[in-house]
Design a protein around this motif. Structure first.
Motif, mmCIF file in Angstrom:
data_model
loop_
_atom_site.group_PDB
_atom_site.id
_atom_site.type_symbol
_atom_site.label_atom_id
_atom_site.label_comp_id
_atom_site.label_asym_id
_atom_site.label_seq_id
_atom_site.Cartn_x
_atom_site.Cartn_y
_atom_site.Cartn_z
ATOM 1 N N GLN A 37 -5.726 10.507 3.860
ATOM 2 C CA GLN A 37 -6.611 10.752 3.243
ATOM 3 C C GLN A 37 -6.735 11.819 2.551
ATOM 4 N N VAL A 48 0.747 -1.611 0.441
ATOM 5 C CA VAL A 48 0.391 0.092 -0.003
ATOM 6 C C VAL A 48 0.695 1.426 -0.598
ATOM 7 N N TYR A 107 -4.663 1.584 -1.618
ATOM 8 C CA TYR A 107 -4.962 -0.148 -1.414
ATOM 9 C C TYR A 107 -5.727 -1.029 -2.481
ATOM 10 N N THR A 108 -6.949 -0.774 -3.379
ATOM 11 C CA THR A 108 -6.814 -1.130 -5.012
ATOM 12 C C THR A 108 -5.469 -1.601 -5.840
ATOM 13 N N GLN A 167 -9.991 -5.666 -1.044
ATOM 14 C CA GLN A 167 -9.591 -5.180 -1.141
ATOM 15 C C GLN A 167 -10.360 -4.629 0.365
ATOM 16 N N PRO A 168 -11.168 -5.254 1.308
ATOM 17 C CA PRO A 168 -11.505 -4.756 2.687
ATOM 18 C C PRO A 168 -10.060 -5.665 3.392
ATOM 19 N N ILE A 171 -4.078 -3.405 7.314
ATOM 20 C CA ILE A 171 -3.636 -1.888 7.578
ATOM 21 C C ILE A 171 -4.465 -1.153 9.267
ATOM 22 N N LYS A 172 -6.325 -1.279 9.067
ATOM 23 C CA LYS A 172 -6.165 -1.287 10.459
ATOM 24 C C LYS A 172 -5.492 -1.583 11.618
ATOM 25 N N THR A 177 -4.225 8.857 -1.170
ATOM 26 C CA THR A 177 -3.512 8.332 0.146
ATOM 27 C C THR A 177 -2.570 9.324 0.176
ATOM 28 N N SER A 189 -7.171 -3.770 3.576
ATOM 29 C CA SER A 189 -8.231 -2.605 4.285
ATOM 30 C C SER A 189 -7.709 -2.996 6.289
#
Length: 309
Positions: A52, A14, A20-21, A31-32, A38-39, A57, A35
């Motif tokens: 963002q 990323v 992210y894509t 992608q989820p 990363i979270k 990004t 995410s």
């Protein structure tokens, strides 16, 4: 701080793409899923790693620090994997190489022949200008770099492996084409189409003229060898390029090499890497291959002792 290798791998992708894509596409994840990784990483670190702004990004200060670490870890893991594979013989591995734009005329030929000898090897090839090559060396991003002689001020290992003479080119209908020898005085009267400031060829040209107390007379500045050749072909001036860039044009008669006094300019191609860098078995095999085969594959003899540059 508890961080997993999977999280660092996702974060590095990323951070490199700032998307992210695109990271999800590279890693073959949704992608989820990216995410979520990363979270979880941000929760472990205790700081945001990305911010963002509109649709773009950016890395935060913490993200920039972690990106340097994640890149170093990724490189170490790749080197370890290659060393382990070498215990089984050079059947697999990946070579990361960058070459000067001028060297690309023969680098792909070398790489193709190398891969025929070691069919399990894959490689990434970056073609860039001198400035880009020096950045890649400074960041230790490549196994090996093929370029002209690098600055002595940098902490690098540079080994000459092949001659790289620079010659004067002209359009076939130029008044100097076909002359037995073009004198240095006559050459000074001509305008030259030249590469951009900072390129290896430009530096060598300017040094060559300055050593004779003459300022290079430039008519146009262009950013690639192809552009130089096309401009010379249509009569925009003379050019100075590596002989290795001219195979097609000389065969088809679109350009000629002038017999000019004090030319060609003697130069060499170098294999370069950071001093002290532990070369992978694949990189060592490629290095040996270049010294053994470059002269016959490219049509130039082995390098002599380096000339003063």
């Amino acid at each position: 701080m508890h961080v997993t290798l999977r999280q660092l791998r996702v974060f590095e992708a990323v951070a490199r793409h700032l998307s992210y894509t695109r990271a999800a596409e590279e890693l073959h994840l949704t992608q989820p899923a990216v995410s979520m990784q990363i979270k979880q990483l941000e929760e472990s670190v205790g700081l945001p790693l990305f911010e963002q702004m509109g649709k773009r990004t950016f890395l935060t200060e913490a993200g920039q620090e972690l990106h340097q670490t994640s890149r170093a870890i990724a490189l170490q893991l790749e080197e370890t994997e290659e060393v382990l594979e070498s215990l089984k013989g050079i059947r697999r591995g990946r070579l990361r190489i960058a070459v000067a734009s001028t060297a690309n005329y023969f680098a792909t030929r070398l790489l193709a022949a190398f891969c025929r000898r070691y069919p399990g090897i894959s490689f990434s090839l970056e073609v860039t200008n001198r400035e880009g090559l020096l950045r890649a060396l400074e960041a230790n991003e490549k196994d090996l770099v093929i370029m002209g002689r690098p600055p002595e001020s940098l902490d690098l290992e540079a080994e000459p492996f092949m001659d790289n003479p620079l010659v004067v080119i002209a359009a076939p209908d130029h008044p100097l084409a076909g002359a037995d020898e073009v004198s240095w005085e006559r050459l000074q009267q001509e305008a030259f189409v030249v590469r951009e400031e900072g390129s290896g060829t430009r530096i060598a040209m300017e040094r060559h003229f300055a050593s004779r107390g003459v300022k290079l007379r430039t008519g146009m500045e262009l950013s690639s060898n192809e552009a130089i050749k096309r401009a010379v072909e249509v009569g925009m001036g003379l050019g100075i390029v590596s002989i290795h860039t001219l195979e097609l044009e000389l065969e088809t008669g679109r350009l000629v090499v002038l017999r000019a006094e004090a030319f060609p300019i003697p130069r060499h191609w170098y294999l370069v890497h950071r001093r002290g860098k532990r070369l992978s078995p694949v990189a060592l095999a490629f290095r040996d291959f270049v010294f053994e085969e470059a002269g016959s594959l490219v049509g130039s003899g082995p390098a002599r002792a380096p000339a003063a540059e």
